[in-house]
Write a protein that holds these residues in place. Structure first.
Motif, PDB file in Angstrom:
ATOM      1  N   UNK A 304     -33.523  26.981 -17.861  1.00 53.76           N
ATOM      2  CA  UNK A 304     -34.192  27.117 -19.157  1.00 53.76           C
ATOM      3  C   UNK A 304     -33.659  26.160 -20.203  1.00 53.76           C
ATOM      4  N   UNK A 305     -34.504  26.042 -21.272  1.00 53.27           N
ATOM      5  CA  UNK A 305     -34.137  25.257 -22.463  1.00 53.27           C
ATOM      6  C   UNK A 305     -34.343  23.764 -22.275  1.00 53.27           C
ATOM      7  N   UNK A 306     -35.420  23.415 -21.573  1.00 49.98           N
ATOM      8  CA  UNK A 306     -35.846  22.024 -21.630  1.00 49.98           C
ATOM      9  C   UNK A 306     -37.367  21.972 -21.665  1.00 49.98           C
ATOM     10  N   UNK A 307     -37.883  21.641 -22.838  1.00 44.37           N
ATOM     11  CA  UNK A 307     -39.298  21.354 -23.015  1.00 44.37           C
ATOM     12  C   UNK A 307     -39.431  19.869 -23.311  1.00 44.37           C
ATOM     13  N   UNK A 308     -40.620  19.342 -23.152  1.00 37.20           N
ATOM     14  CA  UNK A 308     -40.821  17.915 -23.359  1.00 37.20           C
ATOM     15  C   UNK A 308     -42.069  17.694 -24.198  1.00 37.20           C
ATOM     16  N   UNK A 309     -41.926  16.905 -25.248  1.00 38.79           N
ATOM     17  CA  UNK A 309     -43.081  16.492 -26.050  1.00 38.79           C
ATOM     18  C   UNK A 309     -43.277  14.999 -25.869  1.00 38.79           C
ATOM     19  N   UNK A 310     -44.495  14.614 -25.503  1.00 41.82           N
ATOM     20  CA  UNK A 310     -44.861  13.202 -25.443  1.00 41.82           C
ATOM     21  C   UNK A 310     -45.948  12.963 -26.486  1.00 41.82           C
ATOM     22  N   UNK A 311     -45.790  11.891 -27.267  1.00 41.38           N
ATOM     23  CA  UNK A 311     -46.757  11.574 -28.327  1.00 41.38           C
ATOM     24  C   UNK A 311     -47.252  10.148 -28.107  1.00 41.38           C
ATOM     25  N   UNK A 312     -48.573  10.007 -28.061  1.00 37.14           N
ATOM     26  CA  UNK A 312     -49.206   8.734 -27.712  1.00 37.14           C
ATOM     27  C   UNK A 312     -48.690   7.573 -28.559  1.00 37.14           C
ATOM     28  N   UNK A 313     -48.493   7.811 -29.844  1.00 31.02           N
ATOM     29  CA  UNK A 313     -47.962   6.787 -30.733  1.00 31.02           C
ATOM     30  C   UNK A 313     -46.590   7.259 -31.212  1.00 31.02           C
ATOM     31  N   UNK A 314     -45.548   6.708 -30.605  1.00 29.54           N
ATOM     32  CA  UNK A 314     -44.188   7.171 -30.897  1.00 29.54           C
ATOM     33  C   UNK A 314     -43.858   7.063 -32.384  1.00 29.54           C
ATOM     34  N   UNK A 315     -44.491   6.101 -33.064  1.00 31.58           N
ATOM     35  CA  UNK A 315     -44.191   5.926 -34.486  1.00 31.58           C
ATOM     36  C   UNK A 315     -44.593   7.142 -35.307  1.00 31.58           C
ATOM     37  N   UNK A 316     -45.681   7.811 -34.876  1.00 29.27           N
ATOM     38  CA  UNK A 316     -46.113   8.981 -35.649  1.00 29.27           C
ATOM     39  C   UNK A 316     -45.155  10.152 -35.442  1.00 29.27           C
ATOM     40  N   UNK A 317     -44.497  10.180 -34.299  1.00 30.99           N
ATOM     41  CA  UNK A 317     -43.471  11.209 -34.067  1.00 30.99           C
ATOM     42  C   UNK A 317     -42.287  10.971 -35.013  1.00 30.99           C
ATOM     43  N   UNK A 318     -41.863   9.731 -35.096  1.00 31.50           N
ATOM     44  CA  UNK A 318     -40.742   9.392 -35.963  1.00 31.50           C
ATOM     45  C   UNK A 318     -41.108   9.594 -37.435  1.00 31.50           C
ATOM     46  N   UNK A 319     -42.317   9.228 -37.801  1.00 31.69           N
ATOM     47  CA  UNK A 319     -42.742   9.387 -39.201  1.00 31.69           C
ATOM     48  C   UNK A 319     -42.704  10.845 -39.625  1.00 31.69           C
ATOM     49  N   UNK A 320     -42.950  11.743 -38.681  1.00 29.65           N
ATOM     50  CA  UNK A 320     -42.990  13.169 -39.015  1.00 29.65           C
ATOM     51  C   UNK A 320     -41.589  13.758 -39.151  1.00 29.65           C
ATOM     52  N   UNK A 321     -40.618  13.201 -38.467  1.00 34.30           N
ATOM     53  CA  UNK A 321     -39.315  13.871 -38.388  1.00 34.30           C
ATOM     54  C   UNK A 321     -38.135  13.111 -39.007  1.00 34.30           C
ATOM     55  N   UNK A 322     -38.291  11.828 -39.261  1.00 38.31           N
ATOM     56  CA  UNK A 322     -37.138  11.081 -39.764  1.00 38.31           C
ATOM     57  C   UNK A 322     -36.822  11.482 -41.205  1.00 38.31           C
ATOM     58  N   UNK A 323     -35.569  11.770 -41.473  1.00 33.13           N
ATOM     59  CA  UNK A 323     -35.116  11.951 -42.850  1.00 33.13           C
ATOM     60  C   UNK A 323     -33.863  11.107 -43.044  1.00 33.13           C
ATOM     61  N   UNK A 324     -33.541  10.821 -44.285  1.00 34.12           N
ATOM     62  CA  UNK A 324     -32.330  10.046 -44.560  1.00 34.12           C
ATOM     63  C   UNK A 324     -31.172  10.972 -44.888  1.00 34.12           C
ATOM     64  N   UNK A 325     -30.016  10.620 -44.439  1.00 31.21           N
ATOM     65  CA  UNK A 325     -28.824  11.379 -44.828  1.00 31.21           C
ATOM     66  C   UNK A 325     -27.671  10.403 -44.937  1.00 31.21           C
ATOM     67  N   UNK A 326     -26.920  10.530 -45.997  1.00 34.42           N
ATOM     68  CA  UNK A 326     -25.876   9.539 -46.256  1.00 34.42           C
ATOM     69  C   UNK A 326     -24.828   9.513 -45.157  1.00 34.42           C
ATOM     70  N   UNK A 327     -24.604  10.671 -44.504  1.00 32.96           N
ATOM     71  CA  UNK A 327     -23.550  10.679 -43.481  1.00 32.96           C
ATOM     72  C   UNK A 327     -24.064  10.217 -42.118  1.00 32.96           C
TER      73      UNK A 327
END
Lengths: 491, 491
Positions: A304-327
């Protein structure tokens, strides 16, 4: 002189002995499972009597703790990894991947970013690429391993919404997502978590085979637009949990193209069947999804504890989840922006909801390397064929009727005797099976009727044992049937 | 006669040998770590050259796969579990919990519902109860173990919103959540995922100690109400990731009571310090949170992928996450509705975003049983004191200046020489440290300035090694400094 006041290390020889004992426990479990009952369940009070006390202040011999775990904890579970567990979706796991999990924990590999985990990020990317290619998705696609199908589905729908609204734009209550009653319950939960109202999940009618009616979907989308809604995404299921049904993927893809909708395919259960030969045609169009979820802990035989998400345009995956953090500066500086969605230095914390992540891909990578794809293909096809054999067996019996045929390893059926179709009679028969522990068959609901459901896809499942389990179920139903005068009246 | 076509089992003796080898690898790693470099990083291209090929069609000897993992995968990571890893938050893990993880995977325990995993559900509840009591939360509180702090924070904010709006009601764009720039980046990500717009996260000013300014918060809440916003929740941090700062919890609690706001406390980093003696006063008010997040994979020394969410009213947690599914009928029927938020038969799939869950609590339960609470208390206090000793050492040096004092195990500092405060000089010094591999010190940003950050809370961390690491950092900065004529001009 070293200060050891707070250390949790102990004697190397004791560590080896404990570890070997754990290995022996696991090996004995995995190789001797057939002789164990498939399920053991105890009341919470039993555990409270034994274990409900404040955490101990002082140390306990780890061998004693291990004995408690072996004798009193690991004995109170149903074995989803048992060859006669035909309920829900079996969780056979496999030994090589257990070793991978142990190594990931033992070296505590941080797979969040490529600075701290360069080899982990690389192996994760390569393994995702294997699944991407096996599913027929293009090289622009990227993805991530998550805790399972629920989080992968939630993440996919977040990506769809972010593409429509922009990152960090407040939720739009006019957005509409389309799915059927047969879609997995985790998707309704995911939409709620994402801030969608219940009425933003639009239920599309199903056809006689429980598949999404794409004609009806097209009409809903058009009329919703006229009524001021903003159609966003269609949830298609490739192998429903209830009956294994596959929605008409190619038709849905066409409609999504025409109407500019995001096509999400929930292949958590059935998607991996595309690796075999039996269900390839049925799954045509799978790789054309905008987002696709697979659950390697289901039909790729992982723990258990392995799911997989594939997104046709990887950039849209990153655009949805990327945040900035100073550390996280050092890691962010070297991030990949390659055209291949899985090339370069990928910081997976930018591709999903978690920052800290363990090395999830290691189990699947070691498994595929060790057994090879031919073996996996064979195991998947075997499960599909075993369900078909069970269907033929049930069809030939006067005791049973098929409700939905074997589809990617799942079939549903009912008793031919009307009084044995009462939900309470069925429930007691399932309970009797649980108590006896030979096999586990659970129920589902098809068109409002409670029916039995069989999912015999464990790679060590055997036809003669399925047949025996069905006989036992018939006996339990008959015993219930005779006692039905004593049952409280159904509402 | 048994059909073994698709089986992934193999010879028992071979299984034992592989398992023992994995145990030896882990034991050697954990006991020999001090002599290894703290970090190894390789370019993605190195791994592509070795590993980028389609998945093999045929089998590979598992011993050979294990050799590849040992020699080429586990050698390309930074060891967050190394005693000289002072960056980010160390991940020391501990051997007993690794055994727990291996057992959970090896028996593939399903901890989603109490029907299939009755002992697992009980141990999870009991372990959550231990943390609840240690944090000073009331018995109405319940909770769940999740993949980490990110998912726990997301789940907490979902509960807060659901309590305000009702389950399945669409997101309200006038809701406002309050936090400071020092709150963890995962909370901003979580809010975005939940459908909040960036402007729904209201940034509260901080005081000179980087703590939330509660007076300013009170004014914001009142003026937001006047302007038509709907204040929902305050995010307080008990130990910020950047500097270990604790927001004024009691003052925030009072304001939340006055203004009917949800008080969420992110104790992912610092919350566990309440178990020790050094930081108890600082953490006064922690147990009064409406929701509280802890990360046992940080300061409770667990391997990754265990976060903990505690919610003061367990019913509100369940109200936010429970969904109905026809194939879960058997489990739902017996669910707990006890006044004690952790009593009775709990189906944890109703308390969080995942349906399928592994047995996360096993590692923590075995750890606390084995070592005892006194030892854990000692280890936590030791980390706090080591950071204080490092602060004293830095203060006494003409080379360094303290930027923020040691707070729950974290301190930040800068060079006293102005030219060595340039971000690019600092970055090169960190890189030099990574390349040499003796220790890892990373950076953060305090009031716009890039500064060094030290988090020496590994239970095997030693003062003299911290001092050596600081000397090496000073040398690396000096070398950078001399070469600075060659650096590109900073913007």
């Amino acid at each position: 002189m070293t200060d050891k006041a707070g250390s949790f290390n102990f004697d190397q020889q004791a560590m080896r002995q404990l570890g070997y004992r754990v290995v022996d426990l696991i090996v004995d479990h995995q190789t001797g499972m057939r002789s164990k009952p498939v399920a053991r369940r105890r009341e919470r009070a039993v555990y409270d009597r034994r274990f409900a006390a404040p955490p101990p202040r002082t140390a306990t011999d780890p061998q004693a703790v291990l004995s408690e775990v072996a004798e009193h904890v690991l004995t109170g579970i149903a074995h989803t990894d048992h060859p006669r567990f035909y309920g829900y979706v079996p969780g056979p796991g496999n030994y090589v991947s257990v070793l991978g999990d142990a190594l990931a924990a033992g070296f505590n590999v941080f797979a969040g970013h490529s600075l701290v985990g360069s080899s982990a990020a690389a192996i994760e990317s390569i393994t995702l690429g294997w699944l991407r290619d096996l599913m027929g998705m293009p090289s622009t696609a990227g993805g991530i391993f998550l805790s399972g199908g629920s989080m992968a589905g939630l993440s996919a729908l977040h990506v769809a919404r972010t593409r429509a609204l922009g990152a960090g734009v407040t939720h739009d209550p006019t957005l509409a997502v389309y799915g059927t009653t047969e879609a997995h319950s985790s998707l309704a939960k995911a939409l709620r978590t994402l801030g969608f109202g219940n009425d933003q999940l639009r239920l599309v009618p199903i056809d006689d085979s429980l598949r999404m009616n794409v004609q009806a979907l097209a009409e809903m989308v058009r009329s919703d637009r006229i009524n001021g809604l903003r159609p966003l995404a269609v949830i298609a299921t490739a192998g429903t949990t209830s009956t294994g049904t596959v929605d008409p993927l190619l038709d849905i893809r066409r409609l999504c193209d025409d109407e500019n909708l995001w096509m999400h395919v929930d292949g958590a259960y059935g998607g991996a069947a595309r690796i075999g030969t039996c269900a390839k045609t049925l799954l045509d169009g799978l790789g054309m999804a905008d987002s696709l979820v697979l659950d390697p802990h289901k039909w790729l035989f992982q723990p258990y504890e392995i799911g997989c998400l594939l997104v046709r345009d990887a950039r849209s995956l990153k655009a949805a989840f990327a945040v900035e953090a100073e550390y996280l500066r050092e890691a962010a500086a070297s991030a990949s922006s390659a055209a291949d969605g899985l090339a370069g230095a990928i910081n997976f914390y930018d591709y999903g909801p978690q920052l800290t992540r363990s090395f999830r891909a290691l189990t699947l990578w070691m498994f595929l390397k060790t057994f090879g794809l031919d073996h996996v293909e064979q195991a998947i096809d075997r499960g599909i064929k075993l369900a078909e054999a069970a269907e033929a067996h049930i069809s030939a019996s006067s005791e049973w009727q098929i409700v939905t045929p074997a589809q990617i390893g799942i079939l549903t059926f009912r008793s031919t005797i009307a009084s044995r179709r009462r939900p309470q009679v069925i429930k007691r028969a399932v309970q009797a099976g649980l108590d006896e522990g030979y096999a586990l068959i659970t129920t589902t609901e098809v068109r409002g009727e409670t029916v039995f459901r069989l999912c015999p896809i464990h790679p060590d499942a055997q036809f003669d044992e399925v047949a025996t389990a069905l006989n036992k179920l018939a006996v339990a139903l008959g015993e219930n049937d005779e006692n039905q005068g004593n049952l409280p009246t159904e509402p």
